[in-house]
Design an enzyme around this catalytic site. Structure first.
Site, PDB file in Angstrom:
ATOM      1  N   ASP A 113       0.882  -1.162   0.000  1.00 15.14           N
ATOM      2  CA  ASP A 113       0.000   0.000   0.000  1.00 15.14           C
ATOM      3  C   ASP A 113       0.926   1.221   0.000  1.00 15.14           C
ATOM      4  O   ASP A 113       1.573   1.522   1.001  1.00 15.14           O
ATOM      5  CB  ASP A 113      -0.873  -0.036   1.268  1.00 15.14           C
ATOM      6  CG  ASP A 113      -1.650   1.261   1.486  1.00 15.14           C
ATOM      7  OD1 ASP A 113      -1.623   2.140   0.616  1.00 15.14           O
ATOM      8  OD2 ASP A 113      -2.289   1.378   2.554  1.00 15.14           O
ATOM      9  N   GLU A 152      -7.102   0.622  -4.611  1.00 15.22           N
ATOM     10  CA  GLU A 152      -7.098   0.512  -3.148  1.00 15.22           C
ATOM     11  C   GLU A 152      -8.422  -0.037  -2.590  1.00 15.22           C
ATOM     12  O   GLU A 152      -8.396  -0.930  -1.738  1.00 15.22           O
ATOM     13  CB  GLU A 152      -6.771   1.885  -2.534  1.00 15.22           C
ATOM     14  CG  GLU A 152      -5.304   2.256  -2.750  1.00 15.22           C
ATOM     15  CD  GLU A 152      -5.008   3.734  -2.567  1.00 15.22           C
ATOM     16  OE1 GLU A 152      -5.898   4.474  -2.118  1.00 15.22           O
ATOM     17  OE2 GLU A 152      -3.879   4.143  -2.888  1.00 15.22           O
ATOM     18  N   LYS A 171       2.775  11.649  -3.152  1.00 14.95           N
ATOM     19  CA  LYS A 171       1.875  10.858  -4.000  1.00 14.95           C
ATOM     20  C   LYS A 171       0.921  11.775  -4.773  1.00 14.95           C
ATOM     21  O   LYS A 171       0.464  11.440  -5.857  1.00 14.95           O
ATOM     22  CB  LYS A 171       1.102   9.886  -3.118  1.00 14.95           C
ATOM     23  CG  LYS A 171       0.138   8.992  -3.864  1.00 14.95           C
ATOM     24  CD  LYS A 171      -0.396   7.934  -2.929  1.00 14.95           C
ATOM     25  CE  LYS A 171      -1.559   7.180  -3.504  1.00 14.95           C
ATOM     26  NZ  LYS A 171      -2.039   6.152  -2.585  1.00 14.95           N
ATOM     27  N   ASP A 210     -13.112   5.336   2.631  1.00 16.19           N
ATOM     28  CA  ASP A 210     -11.675   5.472   2.906  1.00 16.19           C
ATOM     29  C   ASP A 210     -11.315   6.924   3.198  1.00 16.19           C
ATOM     30  O   ASP A 210     -11.276   7.756   2.290  1.00 16.19           O
ATOM     31  CB  ASP A 210     -10.899   4.954   1.677  1.00 16.19           C
ATOM     32  CG  ASP A 210      -9.390   5.044   1.860  1.00 16.19           C
ATOM     33  OD1 ASP A 210      -8.931   5.603   2.870  1.00 16.19           O
ATOM     34  OD2 ASP A 210      -8.664   4.542   0.974  1.00 16.19           O
TER      35      ASP A 210
END
Ligand code: AMP
Length: 566
Positions: free
Chosen positions: A6, A145, A68, A168
């Site tokens: 991850d 994800e 990211k 999430d």
């Protein structure tokens, strides 16, 4: 062995499936979460993980986090005398995760499944794959994800059709996805999100309250960056404490003065109302896009560290009128699912085979015009042909007609995006076909867009009256040659990276440096002495002595500022 990784905005995690179960892989500090942070120290050594993140407030110009967000862009980060692209920074993280996995498993690790957000476009996905390659990993597959989280919750073991909603909430982003399994095929039915909403925004709520409370005392410094950093750290601690307790102390030191106040869970909840309201919109959008009614959701699963907040759990329970599933650690679910996907890929005998599919996260279409009542033509409009959240591979067509009298050609300009106007979308390519000379509207052109799992977009145009056909393939333009990858891999290999065994010492020293800056008076002198003593032990280079000195230092720091958090 294929590990699952991850590669998160705030933290990374790595897991493996073996002997019938998933195991989280600890890093050299024994933690399962590794902060996504890179720092370059004064001696030009590269640090990653906690040792880097501890330097964020003390060495802001030499430390980077949250890179990211720039994945797939040309953004350059300068750290000391080095410049890094987001791929290189991610590669440094991946390389350290790979080393941790090798140390833990006792064998070389060269294959990985890496997770990416469902909304990542092709460019961002390719960049992630390249980061893996630069780190020396063969990226067996990228998976979304939320799909990984659903796997961690066992969606692949359900017999019939099942649908999970994955909620999430991470450090800086919020994503909602609806995952379905049907006939052994797992599909992202829809995904929606808010990439400006996460745990950090809830920190801001606390910072605001504290600023209001001490506005008079802090007067001119209210906007000082250093004060902000200090408040942010204290807010993070307070917020985590409020995930467990009904109230917490918020304390910080500024210009030799100690400040302290109490914050209750109720106050925090009231202050956060506006943010909580923003959690609803992506949920509604994903339900709308997927056409899945709430009643037919089999599970609501919580992912991302920020879903530990009580007020978030309460909001989710109210929204869906039932309790979410949260029996897997929300920071581990994605890595765990990636490990399961690794095992599925390796055809681990314990796991039945499932097929994963993806959705196209954005709409694809062409530029069009519209004749208005006034007789004028409105140009530059975007007509979507393949709408976002279509399961790929997908193929759709749309028929257009000519706009002008006696025009000889029609130009199809292909775009990607959600805006009504092409100028706000991304141009992908164009193609032109001859049409028979006729009055406007009398020639019709069929345009078919087909999008496959590898990101290849095929455009087929056919003129109905003449049968003339044209075809265009829009492939990723970001392909990089093996040779180029080799050069980048070598460049990264030349960087001096701290050996794993000294990483814990670096992290402890960086933390002590930060603690020193946050303290004043006697306490500050005390921390300075501790740092001096620890440096003296490190200089002797006796591993055993270093380890016990580090344990002592960490214990004292825990006493001063509470336990370290990831
Ligand atoms: P992620 O991006 O999933 O790693 O999530 C990181 C976010 O989770 C950060 O904003 C953290 O503050 C938040 N977080 C982690 N643990 C807790 C906790 N116990 N209570 C509240 N928020 C937390």
């Amino acid at each position: 062995m294929i590990v699952g990784i991850d590669l998160g905005t705030t933290n990374c995690a790595c897991a493996i499936y073996r002997n019938g179960a998933v195991e989280m892989i600890p890093n050299s500090l024994g933690h399962v979460l590794t902060p996504s942070a890179v720092s370059v120290d004064e001696k030009d050594n590269v640090l990653t993980g906690l040792a880097a993140r501890e330097r964020q407030s003390t060495h802001a110009d030499r430390t980077v986090t949250a890179f990211k967000r720039y994945m797939g862009s040309e953004h350059v980060t300068k750290l000391g005398k080095h410049s890094f692209g987001p791929e290189e920074l991610s590669a440094l993280m991946l390389r350290s995760l790979k080393a941790d996995a090798e140390a833990y498993l006792g064998e070389p690790v060269s294959e990985a499944i890496i997770t990416v957000p469902a909304y990542f476009n092709n460019k961002q996905r390719k960049a992630t794959k390249r980061a893996g390659a630069i780190a020396g990993l063969t990226v067996e597959r990228l998976i979304n994800e939320p799909t990984a989280a659903a796997l961690a919750y066992g969606i692949h073991q359900r017999d019939q059709q099942s649908r999970f909603l994955v909620f999430d909430l991470g450090g800086g982003t919020f994503d909602v996805s609806i995952i379905e399994i049907f006939d052994g095929v797992i599909e992202v039915r829809a995904s929606a999100g808010d990439n400006r909403l996460g745990g950090e925004d809830f920190n801001e709520v606390i910072i605001e309250r504290v600023r209001r409370k001490f506005a008079a005392e802090l007067k001119n410094d209210l906007t000082a960056n250093e004060l902000y950093q200090r408040l942010r750290e204290a807010a993070e601690r307070a917020r985590r404490a409020l995930s467990e307790a009904q109230s917490t102390r918020f304390s910080f030191v500024w210009k030799d003065q100690a400040f302290e106040t109490e914050i209750t869970a109720d106050e925090f909840e009231q202050d956060s109302e506006r943010l909580v309201a923003r959690l609803r919109e992506p949920v509604l959008r994903s339900m709308r896009d997927s056409n899945v009614p709430v009643a037919s959701l089999d599970e609501i699963i919580l992912v991302g560290g920020a879903t530990r907040m009580k007020l978030v759990r309460k909001a989710v329970t109210l929204m869906f009128q039932r309790f979410p599933a949260a029996n897997i650690n929300p920071d581990e679910a994605v890595a765990r699912g990636a490990a399961i996907q690794g095992a599925l890929k390796a055809r681990n005998a314990d796991l039945a085979e499932v097929v994963l599919t993806d959705v196209c996260p954005y709409s694809l279409g062409v530029e069009s015009g519209e004749r208005q009542a006034s007789g004028q033509t409105l140009l530059g409009l975007f007509t979507p042909i393949l709408e976002r959240n279509n399961v790929i591979p997908a193929s759709r067509e749309h028929v257009f007609s000519t706009m002008d009298d006696y025009q000889t050609h029609v130009k199809m300009r292909i775009y990607q995006g959600e805006s009504r106007w092409v100028k706000d979308n991304i141009f992908l390519g164009e193609l032109s076909v001859p049409v028979p000379r006729a009055r406007a509207g009398l020639a019709s052109i069929k345009c078919r867009l087909s999008y496959d799992i590898n990101g290849l977009l095929e455009v087929d145009v056919e003129v109905a009256e003449t049968g003339v056909q044209k075809n265009l393939i829009i492939a990723d333009r970001e392909g990089v040659s093996d040779q180029d990858m080799e050069v980048r891999r070598k460049a990264l290999a030349k960087l001096k990276v701290h050996p794993r065994e000294t990483e814990s010492n670096k992290a402890a020293l960086a933390r002590a440096g930060r603690c020193y800056e946050n303290c004043t008076g006697d306490q500050r002198e005390f921390v300075a002495r501790l740092i001096g003593q620890f440096e003296a032990v490190l200089a002797k280079q006796d591993p055993r002595e270093c380890e016990s000195a580090r344990a002592e230092l960490t214990a004292v720091l825990d006493q001063i500022e509470g336990q370290v958090f990831l």
